[in-house]
Design an enzyme around this catalytic site. Structure first.
Site, mmCIF file in Angstrom:
data_model
loop_
_atom_site.group_PDB
_atom_site.id
_atom_site.type_symbol
_atom_site.label_atom_id
_atom_site.label_comp_id
_atom_site.label_asym_id
_atom_site.label_seq_id
_atom_site.Cartn_x
_atom_site.Cartn_y
_atom_site.Cartn_z
ATOM 1 N N HIS A 52 45.233 49.521 23.845
ATOM 2 C CA HIS A 52 44.748 49.888 22.507
ATOM 3 C C HIS A 52 43.598 50.880 22.613
ATOM 4 O O HIS A 52 42.904 50.961 23.627
ATOM 5 C CB HIS A 52 44.280 48.637 21.746
ATOM 6 N N ARG B 266 41.985 43.574 44.996
ATOM 7 C CA ARG B 266 41.388 44.418 46.037
ATOM 8 C C ARG B 266 42.178 44.214 47.322
ATOM 9 O O ARG B 266 42.869 43.209 47.488
ATOM 10 C CB ARG B 266 39.913 44.105 46.226
#
Length: 189
Positions: free
Chosen positions: A117, A180
């Site tokens: 959005h 990660r």
């Protein structure tokens, strides 16, 4: 004016006030209807392939397995390669484009989300898409989420429950929120 579907795929902001938005929403609801039909009751692999062909607007390769339920908002900009295995309860928001390579394993409850959005609160109902690319031989663990614009490199593994916010290099294992690199994948070759 450009077609709203093309604008969506280019990553332009699309608003409920834009011309053609009703057509976009109608297509989304038609896709959801087809997916809901597929998800209701037992379906043979052949029936699932027929439904997926309707959802994607093109045939799903016979070597690929999709285990319903699959929740998908828009299938036409989604491509799925050969010998893939997509587990139950996955959610694909495909408007921004999803490309799944060959020999990809996608665990249960994986979310592939290509739409975001507008951060401007005055225009929050507007959305923009960014494609997700999953290269060959990737394994995405249960309940992982891949966010808009991420590319998962060849042979990578995304750990269970991870949230991928950026590109994942080939032949790495990523985990966490945000995901990660945990380690590099070594092969015997």
């Amino acid at each position: 004016m450009n077609d709203i579907f093309e604008r969506d795929l280019r990553g332009e902001m699309v608003s409920p006030n834009d011309a053609g938005y009703e057509e976009l929403i109608a297509d989304i609801f038609a896709t959801i209807r087809t997916a809901t039909e597929m998800n209701t009751g037992y379906r043979t692999p052949e029936e699932v392939h027929q439904y997926m062909g309707r959802i994607l607007g093109k045939p799903l390769d016979e070597s690929t397995t999709v285990l319903p339920p699959l929740y998908i908002d828009y299938g036409k900009p989604v491509t799925i390669g050969k010998r893939c295995f997509i587990q139950q309860c996955c959610t694909f928001f495909g408007r921004g484009g999803i490309s799944i390579g060959n020999d990809v394993f996608i665990g249960p409850k994986v979310n592939l989300i290509t739409i975001n959005h507008d951060p401007d609160p005055e225009n929050r109902s507007a959305t923009c898409g960014r494609p997700i690319v999953i290269e060959d031989k990737v394994w995405i663990g249960i309940n992982a989420t891949i966010l808009p614009g991420a590319r998962i490199g060849y042979g990578a593994i995304v750990g269970a429950g991870s949230v991928v916010t950026k590109d994942v290099p080939a032949m790495t294992v990523v985990a966490g929120n945000p995901a990660r690199i945990i380690k590099r994948i070594e092969t015997n070759k």
